[in-house]
Design a protein around this motif. Sequence first.
Motif, short mmCIF file in Angstrom:
data_model
loop_
_atom_site.label_atom_id
_atom_site.label_comp_id
_atom_site.label_asym_id
_atom_site.label_seq_id
_atom_site.Cartn_x
_atom_site.Cartn_y
_atom_site.Cartn_z
N VAL A 127 53.19 82.11 40.43
CA VAL A 127 53.66 81.62 41.73
C VAL A 127 52.66 81.91 42.85
O VAL A 127 52.18 80.98 43.51
N PRO A 128 52.30 83.17 43.11
CA PRO A 128 51.34 83.42 44.20
C PRO A 128 49.95 82.84 43.93
O PRO A 128 49.27 82.39 44.86
N ALA A 130 49.27 80.09 42.20
CA ALA A 130 49.34 78.65 42.42
C ALA A 130 49.41 78.31 43.91
O ALA A 130 48.76 77.36 44.37
N LEU A 131 50.16 79.10 44.67
CA LEU A 131 50.27 78.85 46.11
C LEU A 131 48.92 79.04 46.80
O LEU A 131 48.53 78.25 47.67
N CYS A 132 48.20 80.10 46.42
CA CYS A 132 46.87 80.34 47.02
C CYS A 132 45.87 79.27 46.62
O CYS A 132 45.04 78.85 47.43
N ALA A 134 46.62 76.18 45.91
CA ALA A 134 46.99 74.97 46.63
C ALA A 134 46.58 75.04 48.09
O ALA A 134 46.24 74.03 48.71
N ALA A 135 46.60 76.25 48.65
CA ALA A 135 46.24 76.42 50.07
C ALA A 135 44.74 76.47 50.28
O ALA A 135 44.27 76.33 51.43
N ASN A 268 44.96 85.07 37.50
CA ASN A 268 43.99 84.72 38.53
C ASN A 268 42.61 84.46 37.95
O ASN A 268 41.90 83.54 38.37
N LEU A 307 43.44 84.98 51.66
CA LEU A 307 44.18 84.58 50.47
C LEU A 307 44.57 85.79 49.63
O LEU A 307 45.64 85.83 49.03
N GLN A 311 48.29 86.71 48.58
CA GLN A 311 48.61 86.70 47.16
C GLN A 311 49.12 88.05 46.69
O GLN A 311 50.16 88.15 46.03
N LEU A 314 52.63 88.90 48.29
CA LEU A 314 53.74 88.17 47.68
C LEU A 314 54.01 88.67 46.27
O LEU A 314 55.17 88.90 45.88
N TYR A 315 52.97 88.86 45.50
CA TYR A 315 53.15 89.33 44.11
C TYR A 315 53.75 90.73 44.08
O TYR A 315 54.64 91.01 43.26
#
Length: 341
Positions: A127-128, A130-132, A134-135, A268, A307, A311, A314-315
């Motif tokens: 999740v984190p 993929a979000l990073c 994408a950003a 990662n 990032l 990341q 959140l993780y």
Amino acid sequence: MRTNQFACAELPEGESYHRLGRTSRFRWWSTPLTLAVLAVLVFFLWMAIILSVTIVAIIGGSGLAPDSVTLSTIAEMAFGLLTSALFIPIVLFLVRVVQWRRVGSLLSVEGRLRWGWLARCTVVAIVPVALCAAAFLPLAKLLQPGLVPSEASGGTEVFAAAMTVIVLLVPFQSAAEELTMRGLLMQMVGAVGARSGERGGASAVSRVLRSPGPAILASGTLFAALYLAAHPDKVWTTAALSVMGLGAAWLTWRTGGLEAAIGLHVVNSLVQFTLCVFEGRMEQIGTGLVVGSGLPLGAGSPLVLLLTLAQVGLYTLMVAWLAGRRGVRRRSADGAFGRTP
């Protein structure tokens, strides 16, 4: 009941992860001896690497044909990842032979690798990461457009060959780094402080040394410090490495094992290596120490620190919540100290 005085020391009872190295067989000279043997083993590993590279260079000649450059780059990547992965047997040897304790004590407070918990942490890490990922593109175009590759290269066959190497070796490379930095180093620092019932254990110095702070700080920042010494101009990457290392070290202490750190590192690194191959940037991988260190995209820029903070934060929140919900053990079981096989 008869006991074997030559048996490996068991887990200390009721201790946090960073204190598992303070077994019944720990002596004041255990830490310097471990460091000395580690230095010798790393020296011989380095000599073997130099010898192997020299032999390959002699056999292959001094030059490369244009169509063999990519193949050579893939081979270098595989060699670098394999070299990093070789720290796994080195660290396990130090724990089992030099420190004379069970290798399971390096993995978690339960004396083993908790595979189910590792799988959950790995899934959570998606999740984190993929979000990073994408950003990264919109942020990079806004803050530093030069970070975005202009074109991809390599072709299907090259991509497939490189991905085979990555999928097979990156998990071992990531695990080796965590076993060394968040495992062996953290427990060596954590073992220094005397127990409360031992001589000098009531002193303020011993209380500080056996607290998790020094172990987390040392294991979380040593790699970043070494990187900064070699690359004094890479301030942003160094800061990001410190954030990643401290987050992984805190989670190792909080969850009582290496599974959370390994899960984030593997996910990662797989993303980083895959993008390097897809974008034709395999030459940036080198030994995998920096690209495979678990950092998000954007190394060498303020973006990588931004990032990384997002990341890791959140993780850490997700894993800490999940660990509390599932009752993940944070300390070794009572009555574990001094047991024999």
